[in-house]
Design an enzyme around this catalytic site. Structure first.
Site, PDB file in Angstrom:
ATOM      1  N   HIS A   1       0.951  -1.562   0.042  1.00 37.59           N
ATOM      2  CA  HIS A   1       0.010   0.037  -0.158  1.00 37.59           C
ATOM      3  C   HIS A   1       0.864   1.282   0.064  1.00 37.59           C
ATOM      4  O   HIS A   1       0.720   2.056  -0.693  1.00 37.59           O
ATOM      5  CB  HIS A   1      -0.984  -0.009   1.194  1.00 37.59           C
ATOM      6  CG  HIS A   1      -1.705   1.258   1.422  1.00 37.59           C
ATOM      7  ND1 HIS A   1      -2.839   1.631   0.906  1.00 37.59           N
ATOM      8  CD2 HIS A   1      -1.289   2.512   2.053  1.00 37.59           C
ATOM      9  CE1 HIS A   1      -3.392   2.914   1.212  1.00 37.59           C
ATOM     10  NE2 HIS A   1      -2.340   3.443   2.051  1.00 37.59           N
ATOM     11  N   GLU A   2       1.831   1.140   0.828  1.00 39.46           N
ATOM     12  CA  GLU A   2       2.657   2.307   0.879  1.00 39.46           C
ATOM     13  C   GLU A   2       3.598   2.563  -0.431  1.00 39.46           C
ATOM     14  O   GLU A   2       3.793   3.890  -0.948  1.00 39.46           O
ATOM     15  CB  GLU A   2       3.831   2.287   1.985  1.00 39.46           C
ATOM     16  CG  GLU A   2       3.121   2.173   3.191  1.00 39.46           C
ATOM     17  CD  GLU A   2       2.150   3.390   3.695  1.00 39.46           C
ATOM     18  OE1 GLU A   2       2.212   4.363   2.991  1.00 39.46           O
ATOM     19  OE2 GLU A   2       0.915   2.927   4.734  1.00 39.46           O
TER      20      GLU A   2
ATOM     21  N   HIS B   1       1.409   4.376  -2.865  1.00 36.54           N
ATOM     22  CA  HIS B   1       1.359   5.854  -2.622  1.00 36.54           C
ATOM     23  C   HIS B   1       2.830   6.326  -3.692  1.00 36.54           C
ATOM     24  O   HIS B   1       2.584   7.428  -3.993  1.00 36.54           O
ATOM     25  CB  HIS B   1       1.734   6.385  -1.417  1.00 36.54           C
ATOM     26  CG  HIS B   1       0.346   6.180  -0.435  1.00 36.54           C
ATOM     27  ND1 HIS B   1      -0.777   6.748  -0.878  1.00 36.54           N
ATOM     28  CD2 HIS B   1      -0.115   5.632   0.452  1.00 36.54           C
ATOM     29  CE1 HIS B   1      -1.738   6.683   0.044  1.00 36.54           C
ATOM     30  NE2 HIS B   1      -1.294   5.991   0.810  1.00 36.54           N
TER      31      HIS B   1
ATOM     32  N   HIS C   1       2.465   9.208  -6.952  1.00 41.11           N
ATOM     33  CA  HIS C   1       3.718  10.320  -7.061  1.00 41.11           C
ATOM     34  C   HIS C   1       4.380  10.194  -8.446  1.00 41.11           C
ATOM     35  O   HIS C   1       4.443  11.181  -9.069  1.00 41.11           O
ATOM     36  CB  HIS C   1       4.531  10.506  -5.979  1.00 41.11           C
ATOM     37  CG  HIS C   1       4.102  11.202  -4.503  1.00 41.11           C
ATOM     38  ND1 HIS C   1       3.999  12.558  -4.550  1.00 41.11           N
ATOM     39  CD2 HIS C   1       3.453  10.566  -3.465  1.00 41.11           C
ATOM     40  CE1 HIS C   1       3.500  12.641  -3.346  1.00 41.11           C
ATOM     41  NE2 HIS C   1       3.101  11.719  -2.904  1.00 41.11           N
TER      42      HIS C   1
HETATM   43 ZN   LIG Z   1      -2.025   5.224   2.811  1.00 41.63          ZN
END
Ligand SMILES: [Zn+2]
Length: 233
Positions: free
Chosen positions: A104-105, A108, A112
């Site tokens: 999940h990280e 992110h 970006h």
């Molecule tokens: Zn998150």
């Protein structure tokens, strides 16, 4: 905490309490779900850190470091230092829950990298939201005490920015999780059965964002009701 003192019992405070209950239920639910899948090792024996590094490598992202941070559920991607920070129960853990969070990280990170619009809007709103959530609230109540309508309105506008931030957070979080699940499966990091367990963990985590967005909308609604009551007097 707030609300009494102006009118004795303030019935709009019920809205705040509903928000508190929603947030408590969501955070209890994510803890239970995370703990359940923290006990299940993934078949390949990869750690959260392994998975994060593999995902970044596979996507050709070489300038983002994967780091270990202390705490529980403190995992986050920091775009300014270009680091994926994984907590105690994720970094070295081989659990399905850990792999879900690590991926999940990285979701992110990919937002970006790909210039995903909602995360750009969210980043733009960060200063306004930090400013608005605390200060907006105090300006509002200050305006109520001093009976200054413009101050009350400014308080509501500032607080609305914080609410907007919470709402924009929702697509960002949902999208990071769906990217995570696709990558875990596509890169062969988890088996399909394991992916569905990871999905449950990430869904529970997403619900905490839904609960806090709902709580802040209820709080905003309360401020608007209080303002209208005052205007009617
Ligand atoms: Zn998150």
């Amino acid at each position: 905490m707030y609300g009494y003192g102006f009118y004795g019992f303030d019935p709009t405070y019920v809205l705040v309490l509903i928000g508190v209950v929603l947030s408590l239920v969501a955070s209890a639910n994510v803890k239970t779900t995370f703990n359940r899948y923290s006990r299940t090792r993934n078949v390949r024996g990869l750690t959260g850190a392994d998975v994060a590094r593999r995902i970044l490598e596979t996507n050709g992202v070489y300038d983002v470091q994967v780091r270990h941070v202390s705490g529980e559920l403190t995992d986050h991607f920091d775009p300014s230092s270009r680091t994926v920070n994984l907590s105690d129960s994720v970094y070295n853990s081989t659990s399905i829950a850990a792999l879900g969070v690590a991926a999940h990280e990285c979701g992110h990170v990919m937002q970006h990298e790909n210039g995903y619009t909602p995360i750009k809007i969210r980043t733009m709103l960060v200063p306004a939201a930090n400013f608005g959530s605390g200060l907006g609230f105090y300006i509002f109540f200050f305006g109520m005490v001093l009976s200054l309508s413009p101050l009350i309105s400014i308080g509501i506008i500032l607080f609305s920015l914080a609410v907007l931030f919470q709402i924009v957070t929702l697509p960002v979080e949902f999208n990071a999780s769906s990217r995570a699940l696709v990558m875990l499966e596509e890169y062969n990091l988890l088996d399909p059965g394991e992916v569905s367990s990871a999905r449950k963990v990430l869904k529970a985590a997403a619900l905490t964002y839904v609960a806090s967005a709902a709580a802040s909308i209820l709080q905003l609604l309360r401020l608007i009701i209080l303002k209208n009551q005052r205007d009617d007097d």
